[in-house]
Design a protein around this motif. Structure first.
Motif, PDB file in Angstrom:
ATOM      1  N   MET A 240       0.829  -1.212   0.000  1.00  0.00           N
ATOM      2  CA  MET A 240       0.000   0.000   0.000  1.00  0.00           C
ATOM      3  C   MET A 240       0.860   1.257   0.000  1.00  0.00           C
ATOM      4  O   MET A 240       0.646   2.176  -0.800  1.00  0.00           O
ATOM      5  CB  MET A 240      -0.917  -0.013   1.211  1.00  0.00           C
ATOM      6  CG  MET A 240      -1.761   1.251   1.368  1.00  0.00           C
ATOM      7  SD  MET A 240      -2.693   1.290   2.897  1.00  0.00           S
ATOM      8  CE  MET A 240      -1.378   1.337   4.107  1.00  0.00           C
ATOM      9  N   ALA A 243       2.815   1.582  -3.433  1.00  0.00           N
ATOM     10  CA  ALA A 243       1.990   2.067  -4.539  1.00  0.00           C
ATOM     11  C   ALA A 243       1.635   3.542  -4.342  1.00  0.00           C
ATOM     12  O   ALA A 243       1.626   4.328  -5.300  1.00  0.00           O
ATOM     13  CB  ALA A 243       0.724   1.222  -4.649  1.00  0.00           C
ATOM     14  N   THR A 244       1.350   3.935  -3.097  1.00  0.00           N
ATOM     15  CA  THR A 244       1.017   5.333  -2.820  1.00  0.00           C
ATOM     16  C   THR A 244       2.187   6.247  -3.137  1.00  0.00           C
ATOM     17  O   THR A 244       2.028   7.291  -3.790  1.00  0.00           O
ATOM     18  CB  THR A 244       0.598   5.503  -1.350  1.00  0.00           C
ATOM     19  OG1 THR A 244      -0.475   4.621  -1.050  1.00  0.00           O
ATOM     20  CG2 THR A 244       0.164   6.928  -1.085  1.00  0.00           C
ATOM     21  N   PRO A 261      -5.649   4.196  -2.090  1.00  0.00           N
ATOM     22  CA  PRO A 261      -5.061   2.887  -1.769  1.00  0.00           C
ATOM     23  C   PRO A 261      -5.398   2.405  -0.369  1.00  0.00           C
ATOM     24  O   PRO A 261      -5.566   1.189  -0.157  1.00  0.00           O
ATOM     25  CB  PRO A 261      -3.547   3.131  -1.928  1.00  0.00           C
ATOM     26  CG  PRO A 261      -3.368   4.595  -1.804  1.00  0.00           C
ATOM     27  CD  PRO A 261      -4.608   5.214  -2.345  1.00  0.00           C
ATOM     28  N   LEU A 264      -8.800   0.864  -0.609  1.00  0.00           N
ATOM     29  CA  LEU A 264      -8.690  -0.467  -1.221  1.00  0.00           C
ATOM     30  C   LEU A 264      -8.125  -1.480  -0.236  1.00  0.00           C
ATOM     31  O   LEU A 264      -8.552  -2.645  -0.200  1.00  0.00           O
ATOM     32  CB  LEU A 264      -7.810  -0.392  -2.472  1.00  0.00           C
ATOM     33  CG  LEU A 264      -8.358   0.440  -3.636  1.00  0.00           C
ATOM     34  CD1 LEU A 264      -7.327   0.513  -4.758  1.00  0.00           C
ATOM     35  CD2 LEU A 264      -9.661  -0.155  -4.160  1.00  0.00           C
ATOM     36  N   TYR A 265      -7.169  -1.048   0.555  1.00  0.00           N
ATOM     37  CA  TYR A 265      -6.561  -1.911   1.566  1.00  0.00           C
ATOM     38  C   TYR A 265      -7.622  -2.403   2.558  1.00  0.00           C
ATOM     39  O   TYR A 265      -7.697  -3.596   2.879  1.00  0.00           O
ATOM     40  CB  TYR A 265      -5.474  -1.108   2.270  1.00  0.00           C
ATOM     41  CG  TYR A 265      -4.786  -1.783   3.434  1.00  0.00           C
ATOM     42  CD1 TYR A 265      -3.816  -2.758   3.237  1.00  0.00           C
ATOM     43  CD2 TYR A 265      -5.083  -1.397   4.742  1.00  0.00           C
ATOM     44  CE1 TYR A 265      -3.153  -3.337   4.306  1.00  0.00           C
ATOM     45  CE2 TYR A 265      -4.430  -1.971   5.818  1.00  0.00           C
ATOM     46  CZ  TYR A 265      -3.472  -2.945   5.602  1.00  0.00           C
ATOM     47  OH  TYR A 265      -2.825  -3.514   6.666  1.00  0.00           O
ATOM     48  N   HIS A 314      -1.376   0.269 -11.046  1.00  0.00           N
ATOM     49  CA  HIS A 314      -0.674   0.151  -9.761  1.00  0.00           C
ATOM     50  C   HIS A 314      -1.640  -0.126  -8.610  1.00  0.00           C
ATOM     51  O   HIS A 314      -1.404  -1.035  -7.804  1.00  0.00           O
ATOM     52  CB  HIS A 314       0.132   1.418  -9.490  1.00  0.00           C
ATOM     53  CG  HIS A 314       1.362   1.536 -10.323  1.00  0.00           C
ATOM     54  ND1 HIS A 314       2.518   0.819 -10.068  1.00  0.00           N
ATOM     55  CD2 HIS A 314       1.637   2.262 -11.435  1.00  0.00           C
ATOM     56  CE1 HIS A 314       3.436   1.103 -10.963  1.00  0.00           C
ATOM     57  NE2 HIS A 314       2.924   1.982 -11.807  1.00  0.00           N
ATOM     58  N   PHE A 315      -2.720   0.626  -8.525  1.00  0.00           N
ATOM     59  CA  PHE A 315      -3.661   0.409  -7.431  1.00  0.00           C
ATOM     60  C   PHE A 315      -4.449  -0.891  -7.632  1.00  0.00           C
ATOM     61  O   PHE A 315      -4.781  -1.569  -6.654  1.00  0.00           O
ATOM     62  CB  PHE A 315      -4.611   1.594  -7.307  1.00  0.00           C
ATOM     63  CG  PHE A 315      -3.959   2.829  -6.730  1.00  0.00           C
ATOM     64  CD1 PHE A 315      -2.689   2.778  -6.196  1.00  0.00           C
ATOM     65  CD2 PHE A 315      -4.622   4.052  -6.733  1.00  0.00           C
ATOM     66  CE1 PHE A 315      -2.083   3.911  -5.663  1.00  0.00           C
ATOM     67  CE2 PHE A 315      -4.028   5.187  -6.194  1.00  0.00           C
ATOM     68  CZ  PHE A 315      -2.763   5.114  -5.658  1.00  0.00           C
ATOM     69  N   PHE A 318      -2.135  -3.764  -6.620  1.00  0.00           N
ATOM     70  CA  PHE A 318      -2.060  -3.787  -5.156  1.00  0.00           C
ATOM     71  C   PHE A 318      -3.321  -4.397  -4.555  1.00  0.00           C
ATOM     72  O   PHE A 318      -3.253  -5.207  -3.614  1.00  0.00           O
ATOM     73  CB  PHE A 318      -1.852  -2.367  -4.628  1.00  0.00           C
ATOM     74  CG  PHE A 318      -2.401  -2.132  -3.261  1.00  0.00           C
ATOM     75  CD1 PHE A 318      -1.811  -2.722  -2.157  1.00  0.00           C
ATOM     76  CD2 PHE A 318      -3.521  -1.333  -3.070  1.00  0.00           C
ATOM     77  CE1 PHE A 318      -2.331  -2.528  -0.884  1.00  0.00           C
ATOM     78  CE2 PHE A 318      -4.046  -1.137  -1.809  1.00  0.00           C
ATOM     79  CZ  PHE A 318      -3.450  -1.739  -0.709  1.00  0.00           C
ATOM     80  N   PHE A 319      -4.487  -4.036  -5.085  1.00  0.00           N
ATOM     81  CA  PHE A 319      -5.757  -4.533  -4.553  1.00  0.00           C
ATOM     82  C   PHE A 319      -5.844  -6.058  -4.625  1.00  0.00           C
ATOM     83  O   PHE A 319      -6.196  -6.723  -3.644  1.00  0.00           O
ATOM     84  CB  PHE A 319      -6.915  -3.893  -5.327  1.00  0.00           C
ATOM     85  CG  PHE A 319      -8.269  -4.420  -4.946  1.00  0.00           C
ATOM     86  CD1 PHE A 319      -8.846  -4.072  -3.737  1.00  0.00           C
ATOM     87  CD2 PHE A 319      -8.972  -5.260  -5.800  1.00  0.00           C
ATOM     88  CE1 PHE A 319     -10.104  -4.553  -3.385  1.00  0.00           C
ATOM     89  CE2 PHE A 319     -10.220  -5.744  -5.456  1.00  0.00           C
ATOM     90  CZ  PHE A 319     -10.786  -5.388  -4.245  1.00  0.00           C
TER      91      PHE A 319
END
Length: 783
Positions: A240, A243-244, A261, A264-265, A314-315, A318-319
């Motif tokens: 997280m 990506a941020t 993000p 999403l986390y 990217h997000f 990560f998700f």
């Protein structure tokens, strides 16, 4: 009973995640708008969450619920001393030392006690609920979904509701009101638990309720369980933040891009712990190879356009990876007896991931390696695809009706030594070696064989593809496809992807030149490249150029890139070359020190730079010589946040103030507000000029300046300048500038060639203030 517990847990989670972007935004201007502010804040809040979970774990061991409630009530009342939230006066960040210790102290003073008090609530109330007579008391993990839903509401409420409508100075009072409601909810939960315990006579569950309570085997928790929980919690936390940081470095350090993000986390936690969503880690693992390969291509291409697609890749990656890890985490949860310990180790993992990104990586790596390392770690935690398929087939076979009662089939023979060697030695070693050979062999052939390079350029010209993009694709696609073919082997795929990511440094060497200097600080990563022919040095922060100098003696005095003599800033200095009002010039942002080339005898030039590392780079004669070659002797450099440092200068001192302080392509919002410009005007002579460099890949900042001009009665000219092919070969790049003054005559003959446009004030232009700023309002997705 259940609505009271749900509401209290929901509100506590909303307060927890509402305070994070709120406090971070309060602190952000004090540290120059650096994206590292958010990462450090996240580590601080994760550490407090760990402390809160540890407190809950210890408190749950107290036998009497009444005693627990009394102790917890005292904690909540003690934390109220720090309310309302706000920045204390007299705090100034250090200018020479690492600001992280200072930032952590400020966070502890500002939000430490209230955040700790609220962070204890989730696991504690779930433990209290498990001691009630409710029919779902034996499995209170479903309340974790309510906690995460409250977290998401708090996060989304800040950038979309609170930030645009409530002044920053009043947001602390709003949070205080929520804290009072939260305290009342905790008191109600304590009363319900104490008055309706599960063992109270006459409140035993009915037969139907007893059947509804699943029998959970309470096996001992081993250290293998704990280490797995920590790993499965740490990797998504690191992902997280990685990506941020990757996105905010080139866009803006702003609450919305922090919140996406993090939302999403939390959503992955909701999905993983929901009893209605039946998606396992093994099912998610099937989508990972394609997602990871797409992410790898974006990493290697180092794309600077298609902002929306970059954020999505990217997000989105990560998700999926975080959901996969959290699905494994939910499947490995213990029974009610281990509830508070389970949450404690989850918090340990979250802190470990955040600490790695925010505290360890910046002093260990000189490049941004923590993000790809977290991706590789997630691949290693991925359920083995082959094992997942075998488990599925075994389950299907055991559940299918048998058609005969014959003897059972003999178990398969043990794997041979060759199979074991293939799976554990040759696969993880030879596969990545083949990827590496393609990565290093193809570029070497292309760059050493003129015929091959010419053929690629001709192909790109025929299909109207940028030659650099075409060469990158030709280099990247073969090893990327080979890596994809290895996706059925977990270790092989992870190692091959790590090899693929290791070539990011190689691309910059081939495409941008030879890296001769790299430095990483709290404010970012700085690279200095020398072109292969040795003619130019280039300073880069992230993916953005912050200065170029020709190393040939006859041309090293010429300002290049955005500051070329035929560009907008060059035209300004040409018009006012002999004007005494330019005897005092202030520059916000140093870069390579290029603007010092416009110095002359009798002209005092003062640069304000927040990062001491940038000062060292600009003063190093082996890298750049603009400062030492300047005719303005000596060039004055002030280290610290430009807004704070410039405010200490004498009023009416400067005839020119140049705003050129971008962090990569991210906007330093606090330098573009109404209050900031009011301060600039106080430091400016009555006939002075403010020159604003607004070149940006993603934002149209002319709208912000238009609103400021309307509010402060300012006028100005703007110009987008594109170099000719000949100028581009000489080192000039496209740039956009706006020159602002109190009266049009103060700008002199700047528009004598009629190639500037008048600064216009358009209805709806966003006025940024210290209390209100909306980065999305000036985001241009088409750029």
């Amino acid at each position: 009973m259940l609505p009271i517990f749900t509401a209290a847990i929901f509100l506590s989670a909303a307060l927890l995640f509402l305070v994070q972007p709120m406090v971070a935004k309060m602190i952000l201007p004090m540290l120059g708008g650096s994206p590292a502010v958010w990462n450090t804040c996240m580590v601080f809040f994760q550490a407090l969450l760990l402390a809160g979970y540890f407190y809950s774990h210890l408190l749950s061991r107290v036998r009497s619920v009444r005693a627990q409630a009394l102790i917890h009530g005292l904690v909540l009342l003690s934390a109220a001393i720090a309310l309302p939230l706000g920045m204390p006066s007299g705090w100034t960040p250090p200018t020479e030392d690492n600001p992280i210790p200072w930032l952590l102290k400020l966070l502890a003073l500002t939000a430490g006690l209230p955040y700790f008090a609220v962070s204890t609530t989730g696991p504690l109330l779930q433990r209290w609920f498990s001691r009630t007579s409710h029919r779902h008391a034996s499995d209170p993990y479903f309340l974790y979904a309510a906690s995460n839903a409250g977290s998401i509401l708090g996060l989304l409420a800040y950038p979309f509701i609170i930030e645009p409508t409530v002044a920053l100075s009043k947001q602390g009072w709003l949070w205080t009101f929520g804290y009072i409601l939260f305290g009342a909810g905790v008191a109600a939960c304590a009363w319900k638990t104490a008055t309706k315990p599960a063992t109270k006579p006459g409140t035993e569950p009915t037969a139907a309720e007893s059947r509804a309570r699943p029998a959970q085997p309470e096996r001992p928790i081993t250290w293998r369980d704990r280490l797995l929980w920590i790993a499965l919690a740490a990797v998504p936390s690191s992902l997280m933040l990685g990506a941020t940081s990757h996105v905010t470095t080139d866009v803006a350090s702003a609450p919305l891009l922090w919140v996406i993000p993090l939302t999403l986390y939390l959503l992955t936690f909701i999905l993983a712990f929901s009893s209605r969503v039946k998606v396992s880690a093994a099912q998610l693992s099937r989508f990972v190879p394609l997602i990871i390969i797409t992410l790898g291509v974006f990493f290697l291409m180092r794309g600077r356009n298609l902002l929306g697609l970059q954020i999505l890749v990217h997000f989105g990656s990560f998700f999926v990876l975080a959901w996969m890890c959290h699905a494994r985490l939910a499947a490995a949860r213990p029974g009610v007896a281990g509830l508070t310990e389970y949450y404690l180790w989850l918090a340990v993992g979250g802190v470990a991931g955040g600490t790695f990104n925010a505290l360890i990586a910046p002093v260990t790596f000189d490049t941004f390696l923590e993000y790809p390392i977290a991706v590789v770690a997630a691949l290693l935690l991925r359920p083995a695809p082959a094992q997942s398929r075998r488990a599925g087939r075994a389950k299907a076979a055991t559940s299918a009706p048998r058609r005969d009662a014959g003897p059972a089939a003999a178990p398969p023979a043990e794997s041979s030594a060759w199979t074991k060697a293939r799976n554990w030695v040759f696969g993880p070693v030879l596969g990545p070696l083949l990827v590496a050979s393609l990565l290093y062999g193809v570029p070497d052939y292309l760059f050493r064989t003129p015929a091959a390079s010419d053929a690629v350029e001709q192909f790109c010209a025929q299909w109207k593809i940028d030659p650099r993009t075409g060469i990158k694709l030709l280099i990247i696609l073969p090893p990327t496809l080979l890596t994809f073919l290895m996706s059925q082997r977990r270790w092989t795929f992870a190692i091959a992807f790590a090899v693929l990511m290791s070539t990011v440094q190689l691309w910059t060497g081939w495409m941008d030149g030879i890296r001769i200097h790299t430095e990483r600080t709290f404010f970012g990563i700085y690279d200095v490249f020398r072109r292969p022919d040795g003619a130019f040095h280039t300073l880069r922060h992230g993916t953005t150029t912050h200065g170029v100098q020709c190393t040939v003696d006859d041309h090293r005095f010429r300002p290049l890139s955005y500051y070329f003599p035929t560009g907008p800033i060059g035209a300004l200095f040409d018009v006012f070359y002999d004007d005494p009002k330019f005897d005092q010039c202030a520059f916000v942002g140093l870069g390579a020190g290029t603007l010092a080339a416009y110095g002359k005898a009798g002209r005092e030039m003062t640069f304000f730079e927040i990062d001491p590392a940038v000062v060292k780079i600009a003063q190093n004669p082996k890298l750049f010589t603009y400062l030492q070659d300047s005719d303005s002797k000596p060039v004055r450099i002030v280290v610290g946040d430009a807004r704070q440092m410039l405010a200490r200068e004498a009023d009416g001192r400067y005839g020119l103030i140049v705003l050129d302080a971008f962090s990569s392509d991210a906007i330093p919002v606090h330098l573009m507000t109404k209050e900031a410009f009011e301060m600039y005007l106080r430091k400016l002579r009555p006939d002075g000029i403010i020159a604003v460099h607004i070149s940006n890949r993603y934002f149209d900042l002319s709208h912000v300046l238009g609103a400021l001009g309307r509010e402060l009665n300012l006028v100005g000219y703007g110009k987008f300048d594109k170099p000719s092919p000949e100028e581009e070969r000489m080192g000039k790049t496209a740039s956009e500038w706006v020159m602002i003054a109190r009266r049009m005559e103060d700008l002199g003959d700047l528009n004598r060639n009629r190639d500037w446009s008048t600064m216009r004030y358009r209805p709806g232009d966003p006025l940024w203030t210290d209390d209100f700023s909306n980065v999305l309002s000036v985001l241009d997705w088409s750029r």
